[in-house]
Design an enzyme around this catalytic site. Sequence first.
Site, mmCIF file in Angstrom:
data_model
loop_
_atom_site.group_PDB
_atom_site.id
_atom_site.type_symbol
_atom_site.label_atom_id
_atom_site.label_comp_id
_atom_site.label_asym_id
_atom_site.label_seq_id
_atom_site.Cartn_x
_atom_site.Cartn_y
_atom_site.Cartn_z
ATOM 1 N N HIS A 10 0.855 -1.185 0.000
ATOM 2 C CA HIS A 10 0.000 0.000 0.000
ATOM 3 C C HIS A 10 0.891 1.235 0.000
ATOM 4 O O HIS A 10 2.059 1.192 0.428
ATOM 5 C CB HIS A 10 -0.900 0.013 1.233
ATOM 6 C CG HIS A 10 -1.993 -1.002 1.184
ATOM 7 N ND1 HIS A 10 -3.089 -0.941 2.012
ATOM 8 C CD2 HIS A 10 -2.171 -2.110 0.412
ATOM 9 C CE1 HIS A 10 -3.891 -1.960 1.756
ATOM 10 N NE2 HIS A 10 -3.351 -2.688 0.794
ATOM 11 N N GLU A 60 0.957 3.843 1.882
ATOM 12 C CA GLU A 60 1.451 4.231 3.200
ATOM 13 C C GLU A 60 2.646 3.385 3.625
ATOM 14 O O GLU A 60 3.629 3.907 4.152
ATOM 15 C CB GLU A 60 0.351 4.071 4.269
ATOM 16 C CG GLU A 60 -0.892 4.868 4.011
ATOM 17 C CD GLU A 60 -1.985 4.102 3.296
ATOM 18 O OE1 GLU A 60 -3.162 4.318 3.622
ATOM 19 O OE2 GLU A 60 -1.678 3.297 2.402
ATOM 20 N N CYS A 120 -2.479 -0.521 7.493
ATOM 21 C CA CYS A 120 -1.682 0.703 7.421
ATOM 22 C C CYS A 120 -1.773 1.501 8.719
ATOM 23 O O CYS A 120 -0.774 2.069 9.168
ATOM 24 C CB CYS A 120 -2.116 1.538 6.227
ATOM 25 S SG CYS A 120 -1.695 0.731 4.655
#
Length: 155
Positions: free
Chosen positions: A54, A56, A87
């Site tokens: 992801h 992040e 996250c």
Amino acid sequence: MSHEDLHWMRFALALAEEAAARHEVPVGAIVVFENEIIGRGGNAPIAGNDPTAHAEITALREAARALGNYRLPDCSLYVTLEPCAMCAGAIMHARIARLVFGARDPKTGACGSVVDLFAEPRLNHHTEVVPGILAEESAALLSAFFKARRVTSSL
């Protein structure tokens, strides 16, 4: 909404646009330390065959390498979409001081949309959360991406 938050979120939006161009869900993230970007990320789980890729997570990894420490207590994370539980957990473990995000995620958001991990008093780190910065632009990018996918899949 501060000018500083708008400034940094525009960088995250550019990374989200790059992710969309790679046919990834358009989410972008940056980590800022002492008024400098030290971590960047755009969603890449498809390209990397990596469910943890992801935006992040990628930005946090780059920032940790830049500072030589997995703790990032004096940093801010800007992300175009409300973080998921994975996250959010990484943000807490990194000890990010401030999280600024754009659009809410009604399906997996862990900052109040589905759950609010940052409001859990039993957890030992509490990140300041600022929602809704450039939310309309972030949401529009996501909507356009998924609309295009629906059109393509119906052909």
